[in-house]
Design an enzyme around this catalytic site. Structure first.
Site, PDB file in Angstrom:
ATOM      1  N   GLY A  31       0.141  -0.210 -13.544  1.00 23.57           N
ATOM      2  CA  GLY A  31       0.813  -1.200 -12.706  1.00 23.57           C
ATOM      3  C   GLY A  31       0.901  -0.723 -11.271  1.00 23.57           C
ATOM      4  O   GLY A  31       0.170   0.176 -10.858  1.00 23.57           O
ATOM      5  N   LEU A  33      -0.116  -2.385  -8.683  1.00 20.96           N
ATOM      6  CA  LEU A  33      -1.533  -2.571  -8.353  1.00 20.96           C
ATOM      7  C   LEU A  33      -1.780  -2.560  -6.844  1.00 20.96           C
ATOM      8  O   LEU A  33      -0.965  -3.036  -6.067  1.00 20.96           O
ATOM      9  CB  LEU A  33      -2.029  -3.899  -8.937  1.00 20.96           C
ATOM     10  CG  LEU A  33      -1.869  -4.065 -10.455  1.00 20.96           C
ATOM     11  CD1 LEU A  33      -2.511  -5.368 -10.913  1.00 20.96           C
ATOM     12  CD2 LEU A  33      -2.442  -2.886 -11.229  1.00 20.96           C
ATOM     13  N   GLU A  35      -5.399  -2.254  -3.853  1.00 17.56           N
ATOM     14  CA  GLU A  35      -6.802  -2.640  -3.663  1.00 17.56           C
ATOM     15  C   GLU A  35      -7.746  -1.830  -4.564  1.00 17.56           C
ATOM     16  O   GLU A  35      -8.772  -2.343  -5.016  1.00 17.56           O
ATOM     17  CB  GLU A  35      -7.140  -2.445  -2.172  1.00 17.56           C
ATOM     18  CG  GLU A  35      -8.348  -3.174  -1.668  1.00 17.56           C
ATOM     19  CD  GLU A  35      -8.430  -4.659  -2.030  1.00 17.56           C
ATOM     20  OE1 GLU A  35      -9.525  -5.091  -2.377  1.00 17.56           O
ATOM     21  OE2 GLU A  35      -7.387  -5.359  -1.964  1.00 17.56           O
ATOM     22  N   HIS A  37      -7.177  -0.812  -7.663  1.00 18.33           N
ATOM     23  CA  HIS A  37      -7.202  -1.468  -8.981  1.00 18.33           C
ATOM     24  C   HIS A  37      -7.998  -2.770  -8.914  1.00 18.33           C
ATOM     25  O   HIS A  37      -8.752  -3.100  -9.829  1.00 18.33           O
ATOM     26  CB  HIS A  37      -5.775  -1.819  -9.434  1.00 18.33           C
ATOM     27  CG  HIS A  37      -4.884  -0.638  -9.653  1.00 18.33           C
ATOM     28  ND1 HIS A  37      -3.820  -0.343  -8.843  1.00 18.33           N
ATOM     29  CD2 HIS A  37      -4.894   0.309 -10.612  1.00 18.33           C
ATOM     30  CE1 HIS A  37      -3.208   0.739  -9.284  1.00 18.33           C
ATOM     31  NE2 HIS A  37      -3.840   1.161 -10.360  1.00 18.33           N
ATOM     32  N   LYS A 149     -11.447   8.064  -8.638  1.00 18.20           N
ATOM     33  CA  LYS A 149     -10.395   8.924  -8.067  1.00 18.20           C
ATOM     34  C   LYS A 149      -9.834   9.857  -9.138  1.00 18.20           C
ATOM     35  O   LYS A 149      -9.581  11.024  -8.889  1.00 18.20           O
ATOM     36  CB  LYS A 149      -9.260   8.102  -7.450  1.00 18.20           C
ATOM     37  CG  LYS A 149      -8.241   9.034  -6.745  1.00 18.20           C
ATOM     38  CD  LYS A 149      -7.203   8.283  -6.007  1.00 18.20           C
ATOM     39  CE  LYS A 149      -6.087   7.825  -6.885  1.00 18.20           C
ATOM     40  NZ  LYS A 149      -5.263   8.948  -7.403  1.00 18.20           N
ATOM     41  N   SER A 186      -1.077   4.494  -6.151  1.00 17.30           N
ATOM     42  CA  SER A 186       0.278   3.935  -6.230  1.00 17.30           C
ATOM     43  C   SER A 186       1.290   4.938  -5.696  1.00 17.30           C
ATOM     44  O   SER A 186       2.368   4.571  -5.251  1.00 17.30           O
ATOM     45  CB  SER A 186       0.615   3.585  -7.677  1.00 17.30           C
ATOM     46  OG  SER A 186      -0.376   2.734  -8.194  1.00 17.30           O
ATOM     47  N   ARG A 187       0.934   6.229  -5.763  1.00 18.32           N
ATOM     48  CA  ARG A 187       1.889   7.263  -5.332  1.00 18.32           C
ATOM     49  C   ARG A 187       1.925   7.428  -3.810  1.00 18.32           C
ATOM     50  O   ARG A 187       2.801   8.120  -3.299  1.00 18.32           O
ATOM     51  CB  ARG A 187       1.573   8.585  -6.015  1.00 18.32           C
ATOM     52  CG  ARG A 187       1.893   8.539  -7.512  1.00 18.32           C
ATOM     53  CD  ARG A 187       1.742   9.874  -8.202  1.00 18.32           C
ATOM     54  NE  ARG A 187       2.337   9.856  -9.516  1.00 18.32           N
ATOM     55  CZ  ARG A 187       1.652   9.808 -10.670  1.00 18.32           C
ATOM     56  NH1 ARG A 187       0.340   9.777 -10.660  1.00 18.32           N
ATOM     57  NH2 ARG A 187       2.295   9.795 -11.817  1.00 18.32           N
TER      58      ARG A 187
END
Ligand code: PAF
Length: 285
Positions: A31, A33, A35, A37, A149, A186-187
């Site tokens: 989740g 999300l 770009e 993803h 990644k 996301s991090r």
């Protein structure tokens, strides 16, 4: 677009799609999300008729003291983004649905998972492979798409599908970067503006590695030292966890770059643990 939270319903949805002759593409995510993803979704859409995105913050892949509790969760935003991308189903099960009381079987890989991130995150890949195996069994996709990644994760999922004879394809899509080179994650949202600027040194170090290799420097000791010096330029706050140069198949350290080789870094920037990599190749190979 449907949002499904029950395993049984997800299975039935896939069975109906298969009966209609549709090919299913799965994009597994935690989740939050971005770009990166969405680029995986586009790859799945190009290759299949029906894209399923799983959104599940998998507790078994987070170690003690990691960011399970504060990992960003926004299902409403995630489903809106998926709808815009033409996703057919968002599969968003609860932790109880995926790991009911008594769950005791895990997938444990014993070779590729030991180095790189596996060395500092014990149990992480056991959690990843277990949840990916479950998602593949539930959704039954023709292909699943992962991001480069997480190169070690992608390599391990490929291994699992081969070793456990899971009849499907694994597609690995390129890293999507911000304009200044920072790999999307996301991090990244944990970074302060100052840390966000500093974080670009990881990609700059990877570019330096590529430049050195293409310029004929193949001694990995020399390359790692030059990368370390670029990152450790005296400005806080980047704490290198590893800089590794490994063969692109089993992810074992190599002394000399010959053929396609993975250069991977992991570092803590403020409270965010970031990873990134490039594949390098000497000009003459
Ligand atoms: O890369 C991720 O987002 C996760 O590790 C995955 C593959 C969705 C498994 O939880």
């Amino acid at each position: 677009m449907d949002v499904i939270s029950s395993i049984e319903e997800m299975r039935q949805d896939s069975a109906r799609a298969r009966a209609r002759g549709q090919r299913i593409g799965l994009v597994p995510t935690l989740g939050a999300l971005h770009e990166g993803h969405l680029s995986l979704v586009r790859v799945a859409r190009e290759r299949t008729d029906r894209v399923v995105v799983s959104v599940f913050v998998n507790p078994t892949q987070f170690g003690e003291g990691e960011d399970l509790e504060c990992y960003p969760r926004d299902l409403e935003r995630d489903t809106a983004l998926c709808r815009e991308e033409g996703v057919a189903v968002v599969f968003a099960p609860s932790a109880r649905e995926m790991y009911p009381a008594g769950h005791s079987v895990y997938v444990d890989e014993q070779d590729v998972s030991t180095g790189l991130c596996g060395a500092s995150r014990p149990g992480h890949f056991r959690g990843v492979l277990t949840v990916v195996a479950k998602l593949l069994n539930i959704v039954g996709p023709d292909i699943a798409v992962f991001g480069q990644k997480d190169a070690q994760q992608a390599c391990l999922v490929r291994r699992m599908v081969t070793d456990l004879d899971i009849p499907m394809g694994i597609v690995v899509a390129p890293i999507v970067r911000e304009e200044d080179g920072l790999a999307m994650s996301s991090r990244n949202r944990y970074l302060s503006p100052e840390e966000r600027k500093r974080a670009t040194c990881l990609y700059r170090a990877l570019c330096l590695a590529r430049q050195l290799v293409e310029g004929g420097v193949v001694d990995t000791g020399v390359i790692r030292e030059r990368m370390r010096a670029l990152i450790d330029d005296g400005a806080p706050p980047v704490a290198i966890e590893y800089i590794e140069i490994v063969d692109n198949r089993r992810l074992k350290p190599v002394d000399c770059v010959e053929g396609e080789t993975l250069v991977a870094v992991a570092a803590r920037v403020g409270s965010a643990r970031l990873i990134d990599n490039v594949v390098v190749k000497p000009a003459c190979s």
